[in-house]
Design a protein around this motif. Structure first.
Motif, PDB file in Angstrom:
ATOM      1  N   ILE A 118       0.797  -1.183  -0.085  1.00 50.42           N
ATOM      2  CA  ILE A 118      -0.069  -0.134  -0.105  1.00 50.42           C
ATOM      3  C   ILE A 118       0.834   1.136   0.005  1.00 50.42           C
ATOM      4  O   ILE A 118       0.496   2.280  -0.803  1.00 50.42           O
ATOM      5  N   CYS A 119       1.909   1.286   0.702  1.00 49.24           N
ATOM      6  CA  CYS A 119       2.878   2.315   0.886  1.00 49.24           C
ATOM      7  C   CYS A 119       3.780   2.598  -0.637  1.00 49.24           C
ATOM      8  O   CYS A 119       3.565   3.680  -0.929  1.00 49.24           O
ATOM      9  N   GLU A 120       3.868   1.559  -1.204  1.00 42.73           N
ATOM     10  CA  GLU A 120       4.522   1.643  -2.409  1.00 42.73           C
ATOM     11  C   GLU A 120       3.493   2.106  -3.472  1.00 42.73           C
ATOM     12  O   GLU A 120       3.850   2.989  -4.361  1.00 42.73           O
ATOM     13  N   GLY A 121       2.206   1.645  -3.260  1.00 42.27           N
ATOM     14  CA  GLY A 121       1.103   2.385  -4.269  1.00 42.27           C
ATOM     15  C   GLY A 121       1.046   3.738  -3.992  1.00 42.27           C
ATOM     16  O   GLY A 121       0.893   4.514  -4.927  1.00 42.27           O
ATOM     17  N   PHE A 122       1.294   4.180  -2.736  1.00 41.19           N
ATOM     18  CA  PHE A 122       1.339   5.702  -2.402  1.00 41.19           C
ATOM     19  C   PHE A 122       2.572   6.487  -3.130  1.00 41.19           C
ATOM     20  O   PHE A 122       2.529   7.591  -2.983  1.00 41.19           O
ATOM     21  N   GLY A 123       3.411   5.631  -3.078  1.00 37.40           N
ATOM     22  CA  GLY A 123       4.908   6.297  -3.293  1.00 37.40           C
ATOM     23  C   GLY A 123       5.689   6.882  -2.104  1.00 37.40           C
ATOM     24  O   GLY A 123       6.409   7.703  -2.037  1.00 37.40           O
ATOM     25  N   ILE A 124       5.348   6.177  -0.803  1.00 38.96           N
ATOM     26  CA  ILE A 124       6.061   6.531   0.372  1.00 38.96           C
ATOM     27  C   ILE A 124       6.785   5.324   0.906  1.00 38.96           C
ATOM     28  O   ILE A 124       6.364   4.207   0.536  1.00 38.96           O
ATOM     29  N   GLU A 125       7.433   5.617   1.812  1.00 37.43           N
ATOM     30  CA  GLU A 125       8.090   4.459   2.565  1.00 37.43           C
ATOM     31  C   GLU A 125       7.428   4.106   3.687  1.00 37.43           C
ATOM     32  O   GLU A 125       6.565   4.918   4.416  1.00 37.43           O
ATOM     33  N   LEU A 126       7.399   3.052   4.316  1.00 36.39           N
ATOM     34  CA  LEU A 126       6.767   2.626   5.271  1.00 36.39           C
ATOM     35  C   LEU A 126       6.837   3.458   6.645  1.00 36.39           C
ATOM     36  O   LEU A 126       5.753   3.792   7.335  1.00 36.39           O
ATOM     37  N   ASN A 127       8.092   4.049   7.070  1.00 35.88           N
ATOM     38  CA  ASN A 127       8.138   4.763   8.240  1.00 35.88           C
ATOM     39  C   ASN A 127       7.263   6.132   7.904  1.00 35.88           C
ATOM     40  O   ASN A 127       6.898   6.656   9.035  1.00 35.88           O
ATOM     41  N   GLU A 128       6.957   6.662   6.712  1.00 40.59           N
ATOM     42  CA  GLU A 128       6.232   7.834   6.400  1.00 40.59           C
ATOM     43  C   GLU A 128       4.922   7.619   6.779  1.00 40.59           C
ATOM     44  O   GLU A 128       4.356   8.528   7.224  1.00 40.59           O
ATOM     45  N   PHE A 129       4.316   6.119   6.484  1.00 41.03           N
ATOM     46  CA  PHE A 129       3.047   6.101   6.674  1.00 41.03           C
ATOM     47  C   PHE A 129       2.953   6.193   8.267  1.00 41.03           C
ATOM     48  O   PHE A 129       1.734   6.617   8.528  1.00 41.03           O
ATOM     49  N   PHE A 130       3.685   5.743   9.128  1.00 42.12           N
ATOM     50  CA  PHE A 130       3.369   5.901  10.331  1.00 42.12           C
ATOM     51  C   PHE A 130       3.785   7.224  10.984  1.00 42.12           C
ATOM     52  O   PHE A 130       3.452   7.440  12.210  1.00 42.12           O
ATOM     53  N   THR A 131       4.443   8.058  10.274  1.00 44.19           N
ATOM     54  CA  THR A 131       4.549   9.277  10.776  1.00 44.19           C
ATOM     55  C   THR A 131       3.449  10.320  10.743  1.00 44.19           C
ATOM     56  O   THR A 131       3.247  11.283   9.637  1.00 44.19           O
ATOM     57  N   ASP A 132       2.602  10.159  11.489  1.00 43.24           N
ATOM     58  CA  ASP A 132       1.256  10.905  11.537  1.00 43.24           C
ATOM     59  C   ASP A 132       0.603  11.140  12.790  1.00 43.24           C
ATOM     60  O   ASP A 132       0.737  10.001  13.731  1.00 43.24           O
ATOM     61  N   ILE A 133       0.009  12.183  13.286  1.00 38.44           N
ATOM     62  CA  ILE A 133      -0.366  12.275  14.462  1.00 38.44           C
ATOM     63  C   ILE A 133      -1.640  11.036  14.919  1.00 38.44           C
ATOM     64  O   ILE A 133      -1.685  10.808  16.007  1.00 38.44           O
ATOM     65  N   LEU A 134      -1.925  10.506  13.774  1.00 39.11           N
ATOM     66  CA  LEU A 134      -3.061   9.468  14.073  1.00 39.11           C
ATOM     67  C   LEU A 134      -2.348   8.397  14.946  1.00 39.11           C
ATOM     68  O   LEU A 134      -3.142   7.633  15.723  1.00 39.11           O
TER      69      LEU A 134
END
Length: 78
Positions: free
Chosen positions: A55-71
Motif C-alpha cells: 500500500i505504501c509503495e502504491g502511494f509512493g511513500i516509505e513504510l516509516n512515512e506512513f506511520f509518521t502521522d498524528i493518528l
C-alpha cells in the motif's frame, strides 16, 4: 484510537490527498481490490505488514512515512 482504525484512516487520508480511489490504489499497490476494500469496510481487522508495505509503495511513500502521522500518537492495541 485502535491501531486498525488509525491505519484505516491513514490510508483514506493518503488516498484523498492524492485524489485516488481504492481501485486505483489497489492497482498501484499490486494487491487485490477485495483485500483493500475488506479492510477499509471493516470486514477484516488489519492488513498484514507486507500488504501495508505494498500500500505504501502504491502511494509512493516509505513504510516509516506512513506511520509518521498524528493518528499514531496514542494508538491502542486492537
Amino acid at each position: 484510537m485502535q491501531l486498525s482504525e488509525a491505519v484505516k484512516k491513514r490510508i483514506i487520508n493518503l488516498a484523498n490527498a492524492r485524489n485516488m480511489n481504492l481501485h486505483a490504489l489497489s492497482l498501484k499497490a499490486g494487491i487485490p481490490y477485495s483485500t483493500l476494500n475488506s479492510f477499509i469496510n471493516g470486514k477484516s481487522q488489519s492488513p498484514k505488514l507486507v500488504t501495508l508495505l505494498h500500500i505504501c509503495e502504491g502511494f509512493g511513500i516509505e513504510l516509516n512515512e506512513f506511520f509518521t502521522d498524528i493518528l499514531f500518537t496514542d494508538v491502542e492495541e486492537d
